[in-house]
Design an enzyme around this catalytic site. Structure first.
Site, PDB file in Angstrom:
ATOM      1  N   SER A 253       0.866  -1.186   0.000  1.00 34.79           N
ATOM      2  CA  SER A 253       0.000   0.000   0.000  1.00 34.79           C
ATOM      3  C   SER A 253       0.895   1.226   0.000  1.00 34.79           C
ATOM      4  CB  SER A 253      -0.840  -0.043   1.277  1.00 34.79           C
ATOM      5  OG  SER A 253      -1.404   1.207   1.584  1.00 34.79           O
TER       6      SER A 253
ATOM      7  N   TYR B 177      -3.169  -1.064   9.958  1.00 34.53           N
ATOM      8  CA  TYR B 177      -3.044  -1.333   8.520  1.00 34.53           C
ATOM      9  C   TYR B 177      -1.631  -0.973   8.048  1.00 34.53           C
ATOM     10  CZ  TYR B 177      -4.424  -1.039   3.547  1.00 34.53           C
ATOM     11  OH  TYR B 177      -4.536  -1.208   2.190  1.00 34.53           O
TER      12      TYR B 177
HETATM   13  P1  NDP Z   1     -11.809  -5.124  -1.644  1.00 33.35           P
HETATM   14  O1  NDP Z   1     -12.513  -4.844  -0.358  1.00 33.35           O
HETATM   15  O2  NDP Z   1     -12.523  -4.962  -2.925  1.00 33.35           O
HETATM   16  O3  NDP Z   1     -11.143  -6.550  -1.619  1.00 33.35           O
HETATM   17  C1  NDP Z   1     -10.709  -7.183  -0.457  1.00 33.35           C
HETATM   18  C2  NDP Z   1     -10.669  -8.652  -0.769  1.00 33.35           C
HETATM   19  O4  NDP Z   1     -10.113  -9.346   0.349  1.00 33.35           O
HETATM   20  C3  NDP Z   1     -12.044  -9.217  -1.030  1.00 33.35           C
HETATM   21  O5  NDP Z   1     -11.980  -9.954  -2.212  1.00 33.35           O
HETATM   22  C4  NDP Z   1     -12.325 -10.098   0.174  1.00 33.35           C
HETATM   23  O6  NDP Z   1     -13.029 -11.262  -0.195  1.00 33.35           O
HETATM   24  C5  NDP Z   1     -10.919 -10.479   0.607  1.00 33.35           C
HETATM   25  N1  NDP Z   1     -10.858 -10.775   2.046  1.00 33.35           N
HETATM   26  C6  NDP Z   1     -10.906  -9.907   3.078  1.00 33.35           C
HETATM   27  N2  NDP Z   1     -10.853 -10.564   4.238  1.00 33.35           N
HETATM   28  C7  NDP Z   1     -10.766 -11.887   3.931  1.00 33.35           C
HETATM   29  C8  NDP Z   1     -10.675 -13.073   4.692  1.00 33.35           C
HETATM   30  N3  NDP Z   1     -10.665 -13.050   6.042  1.00 33.35           N
HETATM   31  N4  NDP Z   1     -10.591 -14.251   4.038  1.00 33.35           N
HETATM   32  C9  NDP Z   1     -10.600 -14.289   2.679  1.00 33.35           C
HETATM   33  N5  NDP Z   1     -10.683 -13.211   1.909  1.00 33.35           N
HETATM   34  C10 NDP Z   1     -10.757 -12.011   2.524  1.00 33.35           C
HETATM   35  O7  NDP Z   1     -10.538  -4.147  -1.574  1.00 33.35           O
HETATM   36  P2  NDP Z   1      -9.293  -3.899  -2.520  1.00 33.35           P
HETATM   37  O8  NDP Z   1      -9.408  -4.586  -3.809  1.00 33.35           O
HETATM   38  O9  NDP Z   1      -9.083  -2.454  -2.481  1.00 33.35           O
HETATM   39  O10 NDP Z   1      -8.128  -4.563  -1.650  1.00 33.35           O
HETATM   40  C11 NDP Z   1      -7.285  -5.577  -2.125  1.00 33.35           C
HETATM   41  C12 NDP Z   1      -5.897  -5.407  -1.520  1.00 33.35           C
HETATM   42  O11 NDP Z   1      -5.347  -4.174  -1.993  1.00 33.35           O
HETATM   43  C13 NDP Z   1      -5.875  -5.342   0.001  1.00 33.35           C
HETATM   44  O12 NDP Z   1      -4.733  -6.022   0.479  1.00 33.35           O
HETATM   45  C14 NDP Z   1      -5.747  -3.857   0.257  1.00 33.35           C
HETATM   46  O13 NDP Z   1      -5.145  -3.589   1.511  1.00 33.35           O
HETATM   47  C15 NDP Z   1      -4.854  -3.443  -0.890  1.00 33.35           C
HETATM   48  N6  NDP Z   1      -4.852  -2.028  -1.189  1.00 33.35           N
HETATM   49  C16 NDP Z   1      -5.953  -1.372  -1.679  1.00 33.35           C
HETATM   50  C17 NDP Z   1      -5.883  -0.025  -1.965  1.00 33.35           C
HETATM   51  C18 NDP Z   1      -7.032   0.731  -2.534  1.00 33.35           C
HETATM   52  O14 NDP Z   1      -6.907   1.962  -2.707  1.00 33.35           O
HETATM   53  N7  NDP Z   1      -8.147   0.120  -2.835  1.00 33.35           N
HETATM   54  C19 NDP Z   1      -4.667   0.749  -1.740  1.00 33.35           C
HETATM   55  C20 NDP Z   1      -3.573  -0.020  -1.239  1.00 33.35           C
HETATM   56  C21 NDP Z   1      -3.678  -1.352  -0.980  1.00 33.35           C
HETATM   57  P3  NDP Z   1     -14.524 -11.534   0.386  1.00 33.35           P
HETATM   58  O15 NDP Z   1     -15.363 -10.375  -0.069  1.00 33.35           O
HETATM   59  O16 NDP Z   1     -14.902 -12.845  -0.203  1.00 33.35           O
HETATM   60  O17 NDP Z   1     -14.370 -11.570   1.876  1.00 33.35           O
END
Ligand code: NDP
Length: 254
Positions: free
Chosen positions: A144, A157
């Protein structure tokens, strides 16, 4: 030889059912990889599988709760038994709880730590013997901007996202001799479910991001397809332990 081809390769993408994870999965699928979509929400995962199949890829969904060590290990075992191999692991699942540092409970600290960092440790270690035996592997972790900067509202985070970069460097160093490359992608501000929450919680965030990002826009999941292909393909065979920002220039703006 096309150095970006992934045909015959199998990728597991945690959180591959939406947001950045699905953006990466689409790129990998278009380059020829078969995809295991790993998430909790079965409905979202089924939709993502359809989406990837429509691109011509083989794709299946496996349910996982990445906060559970046993569930992570089972995911890797099932992926290998159903798809026959494992070449690429994308540790993408993540979450955030936005509060001032003094307001977190230990349970909240552990929830974010387990989801963002311990999960990547466990999944990578579970994938390692399969990659070692195959003689090659690619692990892509998602950091991130908070791998670089702090934020008053994201103490836990930021700790996990700083930690994942150091963990990747250590694994990259340990596993280079096995021809396994371990890298991180550091997304800037991307329009997903996660940041829709952030924009509700943090006043003025939307406009501050726009003002600071030289590309003058929020990112979209499709911005992650190319970097995923690069870090999963032979094109990056001499690239390991790096943390590559994909941020429209956010992190280079003074
Ligand atoms: P989303 O909320 O769209 O995606 C998060 C994903 O993580 C979902 O697919 C969710 O699946 C999965 N997830 C969360 N908790 C669990 C769990 N306990 N077990 C299994 N799956 C889990 O967010 P983003 O696409 O934005 O995030 C994806 C990554 O990118 C993360 O690591 C985030 O920290 C990182 N990130 C995002 C940024 C942004 O600006 N969006 C910036 C920097 C980093 P389900 O719905 O099935 O639980």
């Amino acid at each position: 030889m096309n150095m970006f081809t992934l045909s015959g390769k199998v990728a597991v993408v945690t959180g591959g059912n939406g947001g950045i994870g699905l953006g990466m999965a689409r790129g990998l699928a278009q380059a020829g990889a078969s995809i295991v979509v790993a998430g909790r929400n079965a409905q979202k995962s089924a939709q993502a599988v359809k989406d990837l199949q429509a691109l011509g890829a083989k794709a299946i969904a496996l349910e996982v709760d990445v906060t559970d060590e046993q569930s992570c290990c089972q995911l890797i075992t099932d992926a290998v038994s159903k798809m026959g191999r494992l070449d690429i692991l994308v540790n993408n699942a993540g979450t955030n709880i936005r509060k001032q540092p003094q307001e977190y409970s230990i349970a909240e600290w552990r929830q974010v730590l387990d989801t963002n960092l311990t999960s990547a440790f466990v999944c990578s270690n579970a994938a390692y013997p399969h990659m070692k035996q195959a003689g090659a592997g690619k692990i892509i972790n998602i950091g991130s901007m908070m791998s670089i900067f702090g934020a008053s509202f994201s103490t836990v985070y930021a700790a996990t996202k700083g930690g994942i970069v150091q963990m990747a460097r250590s694994m990259a160093s340990a596993w280079a001799a096995d021809n396994i490359q371990v890298n991180c992608v550091l997304p800037g501000w991307i329009d997903t479910e996660l940041t829709q929450g952030a924009r509700r919680d943090v006043q003025g965030l939307h406009d501050r991001v726009l003002a600071r990002t030289p590309a003058a826009r929020w990112g979209v999941p499709g911005d992650f397809s190319g970097i995923a292909v690069f870090l999963a393909s032979p094109a990056s065979d001499f690239v390991t332990g790096t943390a590559i920002p994909v941020d429209g220039g956010y992190s280079i703006q003074g």
